[in-house]
Design an enzyme around this catalytic site. Structure first.
Site, mmCIF file in Angstrom:
data_model
loop_
_atom_site.group_PDB
_atom_site.id
_atom_site.type_symbol
_atom_site.label_atom_id
_atom_site.label_comp_id
_atom_site.label_asym_id
_atom_site.label_seq_id
_atom_site.Cartn_x
_atom_site.Cartn_y
_atom_site.Cartn_z
ATOM 1 N N SER A 106 0.836 -1.208 0.000
ATOM 2 C CA SER A 106 0.000 0.000 0.000
ATOM 3 C C SER A 106 0.871 1.260 0.000
ATOM 4 C CB SER A 106 -0.983 -0.031 1.172
ATOM 5 O OG SER A 106 -0.311 -0.001 2.425
ATOM 6 N N ARG A 107 1.192 1.748 1.184
ATOM 7 C CA ARG A 107 2.100 2.890 1.299
ATOM 8 C C ARG A 107 3.027 2.629 2.483
ATOM 9 N NH1 ARG A 107 1.152 3.907 -3.119
ATOM 10 N NH2 ARG A 107 0.318 5.802 -4.083
ATOM 11 N N GLU A 158 10.801 6.474 0.890
ATOM 12 C CA GLU A 158 11.301 6.053 -0.426
ATOM 13 C C GLU A 158 12.108 7.148 -1.095
ATOM 14 O OE1 GLU A 158 8.217 4.382 -2.925
ATOM 15 O OE2 GLU A 158 7.421 3.289 -1.219
ATOM 16 N N HIS A 215 8.669 -0.599 -5.179
ATOM 17 C CA HIS A 215 7.387 0.040 -5.536
ATOM 18 C C HIS A 215 6.989 -0.270 -6.981
ATOM 19 C CE1 HIS A 215 4.634 3.579 -4.150
ATOM 20 N NE2 HIS A 215 3.968 2.717 -4.900
ATOM 21 N N ALA A 242 4.446 -2.767 -7.678
ATOM 22 C CA ALA A 242 3.277 -3.662 -7.652
ATOM 23 C C ALA A 242 2.351 -3.473 -8.853
ATOM 24 C CB ALA A 242 2.508 -3.516 -6.346
#
Ligand code: GLV
Ligand code: GLV
Length: 321
Positions: free
Chosen positions: A239-240, A269, A287, A289
């Site tokens: 997600s985050r 990030e 990151h 996905a």
């Protein structure tokens, strides 16, 4: 009409904008624009729309640099990088790219979940290093997903798709927490609702996070909550990053408070928490996905379509504010 794109994206959406006769300018450097570069780029021309990325922080100052823009299209489903209150104040529409990436992110979630439980990265490192000396009954034992309890935190499009794959493909039992209960989902997948995150964490063998980043979800998974998880449990996050206290996770993994974690997103990030990359019981992807050829093109299309609809004076389909 003039559109500014903050970094090169797949061509399909750009072509749609050009076919409309729009003038499209794209950041030509293959990197994230610094704050100053972004502000300067937006001041070049009276742009009508901006297509931005999740790596661009968009707020009052950015909207102010391009007061002619009616719409900012975020090339992502998450939009925590955009200050919606500022957008509202400046009367700018904000859109995102939901739907087109749901299955792709769900697939990547499974790639991570299975990889950590079957120790795929660790086994790959082991094999490449020449350590494989012959089949052995106790070599690199992992854990099954089949028949286990998967805890879903955040039952949106992606969370419910992950749950569906786990039930249909692996016979997993689903428990979930979300601010909204979904009884139709419960019936369809024999899933059980838990009234709070803690109860999901205490019970699940695998936990997958699918909440948006909000003030209420920042560090939702912290030291105390990691300690509630089973020592055999795996934590997956697509997600985050800031939803997990990453330094607390490093400590939990080091001290075997939980069995393993697989992360596609990080708190700061592209930096990683100190010690994270040294751990064997963690899988890290950068990151990606939603990063398939098909999906990234669809995200480009949908961002362009929303811009076109908005600039034609109608309400874009994926308005988020
Ligand atoms: C990627 O993280 C997205 O929000 O689309
Ligand atoms: C985001 O697409 C979600 O609803 O999970």
């Amino acid at each position: 009409m003039k559109v500014y794109i903050t970094r090169q994206i797949p061509e399909s959406g750009i072509n749609k904008l050009k076919e409309k006769g729009y003038e499209v300018d794209i950041n030509s450097a293959d990197k994230v624009l610094s704050r100053e570069e972004l502000l300067n780029a937006l001041k070049q021309k009276p742009y009508d729309a901006v297509l931005c990325l999740l790596t661009d922080k968009i707020d009052k100052e950015v909207f102010g640099a391009v007061p002619t823009a009616k719409i900012f299209a975020n090339y992502a489903v998450g939009f925590d990088n955009i200050n919606l209150a500022d957008a509202k104040e400046k009367n700018v529409m904000v859109v995102n790219t939901p739907g087109v990436l749901t299955e792709t992110v769900a697939e990547h979630t499974f790639a991570l979940m299975l990889a950590i439980a079957h120790r795929v990265s660790e086994a790959d490192r082991f094999t490449r290093a020449g350590n494989y000396k012959g089949w052995a009954p106790m070599l690199l034992l992992g854990a099954n997903l089949a028949g286990k309890t998967l805890g879903i935190v955040g039952l949106g499009r992606i969370g419910s798709t992950v749950a569906g794959y786990a039930v249909r493909g692996f016979g997993a039992k689903i428990i979930y927490y979300d601010v909204n209960r979904n009884e139709d989902f419960e019936k369809e997948f024999q899933a059980e609702y838990r009234g709070n995150v803690d109860d999901v964490l205490k019970e699940a063998d695998f936990i997958s996070i699918h909440v948006p980043l909000l003030e209420s979800t920042r560090h939702l998974i912290n030291k105390e909550r990691l300690a509630m998880m089973k020592p055999t449990a795996y934590l997956v996050n697509t997600s985050r990053g800031p939803v997990i206290d990453e330094q607390a996770l490093v400590e939990a993994l080091k001290n075997k408070i939980i069995k393993g974690a697989a992360l596609d997103v990080f708190e700061n990030e592209p930096a990683l928490a100190l010690g994270l990359a040294e751990l064997e019981n963690v899988i890290l992807t950068p990151h990606i996905a939603s990063a398939t050829e098909e999906t990234r093109s669809k995200m480009s299309d949908i961002a362009a379509e929303n811009i076109i609809v908005a600039l034609e004076g109608r309400v874009p389909p994926n308005l988020v504010k």
